[in-house]
Design a protein around this motif. Structure first.
Motif, mmCIF file in Angstrom:
data_model
loop_
_atom_site.group_PDB
_atom_site.id
_atom_site.type_symbol
_atom_site.label_atom_id
_atom_site.label_comp_id
_atom_site.label_asym_id
_atom_site.label_seq_id
_atom_site.Cartn_x
_atom_site.Cartn_y
_atom_site.Cartn_z
ATOM 1 N N MET A 1 0.662 -1.083 -0.133
ATOM 2 C CA MET A 1 0.054 -0.041 -0.019
ATOM 3 C C MET A 1 0.794 1.298 -0.163
ATOM 4 O O MET A 1 0.594 2.167 -0.828
ATOM 5 N N LEU A 2 1.878 1.263 0.891
ATOM 6 C CA LEU A 2 2.792 2.405 0.880
ATOM 7 C C LEU A 2 3.351 2.619 -0.279
ATOM 8 O O LEU A 2 3.583 3.713 -0.699
ATOM 9 N N ARG A 3 4.005 1.476 -0.774
ATOM 10 C CA ARG A 3 4.742 1.574 -2.231
ATOM 11 C C ARG A 3 4.135 2.075 -3.435
ATOM 12 O O ARG A 3 4.174 2.900 -4.274
ATOM 13 N N VAL A 6 3.504 5.822 -2.975
ATOM 14 C CA VAL A 6 4.851 6.543 -3.223
ATOM 15 C C VAL A 6 4.705 6.857 -4.850
ATOM 16 O O VAL A 6 4.884 7.605 -5.290
ATOM 17 N N ARG A 7 4.447 5.489 -5.648
ATOM 18 C CA ARG A 7 4.436 5.502 -7.105
ATOM 19 C C ARG A 7 3.488 6.505 -7.361
ATOM 20 O O ARG A 7 3.703 7.566 -8.402
ATOM 21 N N ALA A 11 4.111 10.578 -9.718
ATOM 22 C CA ALA A 11 3.602 10.990 -10.658
ATOM 23 C C ALA A 11 2.869 12.308 -10.626
ATOM 24 O O ALA A 11 2.426 12.987 -11.752
ATOM 25 N N ARG A 12 2.562 13.007 -9.462
ATOM 26 C CA ARG A 12 1.908 14.243 -9.273
ATOM 27 C C ARG A 12 2.685 15.313 -9.868
ATOM 28 O O ARG A 12 3.906 15.380 -8.936
ATOM 29 N N PRO A 13 2.283 16.399 -10.394
ATOM 30 C CA PRO A 13 2.987 17.330 -10.680
ATOM 31 C C PRO A 13 3.155 18.353 -9.326
ATOM 32 O O PRO A 13 2.085 18.336 -8.591
ATOM 33 N N GLY A 14 4.163 18.976 -8.979
ATOM 34 C CA GLY A 14 4.144 19.641 -7.787
ATOM 35 C C GLY A 14 4.488 18.740 -6.604
ATOM 36 O O GLY A 14 4.580 19.409 -5.460
ATOM 37 N N VAL A 15 4.641 17.513 -6.503
ATOM 38 C CA VAL A 15 5.023 16.791 -5.355
ATOM 39 C C VAL A 15 6.531 16.436 -5.841
ATOM 40 O O VAL A 15 6.871 15.931 -6.570
ATOM 41 N N THR A 16 7.454 16.646 -4.499
ATOM 42 C CA THR A 16 8.828 16.298 -4.469
ATOM 43 C C THR A 16 9.080 15.407 -3.366
ATOM 44 O O THR A 16 8.681 15.787 -2.238
ATOM 45 N N LEU A 17 9.354 14.072 -3.582
ATOM 46 C CA LEU A 17 9.711 13.193 -2.466
ATOM 47 C C LEU A 17 11.214 13.198 -1.969
ATOM 48 O O LEU A 17 11.739 13.462 -2.834
#
Ligand SMILES: Cc1cc2nc3c(=O)[nH]c(=O)nc-3n(C[C@H](O)[C@H](O)[C@H](O)COP(=O)(O)OP(=O)(O)OC[C@H]3O[C@@H](n4cnc5c(N)ncnc54)[C@H](O)[C@@H]3O)c2cc1C
Length: 204
Positions: A1-3, A6-7, A11-17
């Protein structure tokens, strides 16, 4: 679920992990975050979701709890556990619970009676024997002595110091904290995430 989460986030614009980054400190006034590398991250608002480690980073009004857990192997002829459900409300005080073994995992046993407030997650040097004695005395499994002990572990929970429930609150306008609560944090995570988004939108 956590993986999968994260995936999806990647893929979201504006998200930086920023995986594998340790936060050294958080400026409570501004919500600025300092990483171990010395890098400083700035945002409009910081949300601290540090679980049991919340108090190391901010003076959040949470109580930290520690609970002793007993891991057991199956007793001889322990097939009756196959397909058994998790069970709560057990023992003389009705506060014990058992998670059955399955798919190679051990049987897990504990009770709310051995959940106590502590200062830090460092449990080295703490004697677990009085808590194990208490678990045995509660009669959570009436034939406990037939089960081989496989391990003893402690786990930690944080809860709102005032209500004992979960906490979602601003420490300062620039820094919010969401401290996890109890043993149901995974199952309630989608509701919690929805509530966080709602609260941040209201604040904005
Ligand atoms: C033994 C055990 C069994 C459980 N079983 C269940 C269950 O069956 N079902 C259920 O619903 N819930 C269960 N829970 C509860 C659930 O694990 C928690 O409620 C949930 O993990 C809380 O999520 P969280 O993201 O708020 O905090 P956490 O999962 O604790 O995440 C906090 C994160 O912050 C990170 N962190 C802390 N300090 C720093 C720092 N300085 N820099 C960078 N990162 C940092 C940590 O590494 C961690 O990844 C269980 C808990 C325990 C301890």
């Amino acid at each position: 679920m956590l993986r999968a989460a994260v995936r999806w986030l990647t893929a979201r614009p504006g998200v930086t992990l920023r995986p594998h980054s340790t936060v050294r400190s958080v400026f409570t006034g501004s919500g600025r975050i300092v990483l171990d590398s010395g890098e400083v991250l700035r945002g409009d608002l910081a949300l601290l979701a540090g679980g049991p480690w919340t108090r190391r980073l901010a003076a959040a009004p949470v109580t930290l709890y520690r609970q002793t857990m007993l891991y057991l192997g199956r007793p001889a002829g322990g097939d009756r556990w196959d397909g058994a459900p998790a069970a709560g409300g057990l023992g003389r005080e009705g506060r014990g619970w058992v998670l059955p073994p399955g798919a190679g995992t051990l049987l897990k046993l504990s009770s709310d009676t051995v959940c106590r407030p502590v200062e830090d997650t460092d449990s080295r040097g703490e004697d677990q024997q009085p808590h194990l004695d208490r678990l045995a005395a509660e009669g959570i499994l009436p034939d406990l002595d037939r089960y081989p002990t496989a391990g003893v572990r402690v786990c930690h929970y944080t809860a709102d110091a005032a209500t004992g429930g979960p906490l979602l609150a601003p420490v300062t306008p620039g820094l919010w904290t969401r401290a996890a609560c109890g043993g149901s944090g995974f199952s309630t995570a989608p509701l919690v995430a929805e509530r966080i988004v709602q609260a941040v939108k209201e604040a904005a």
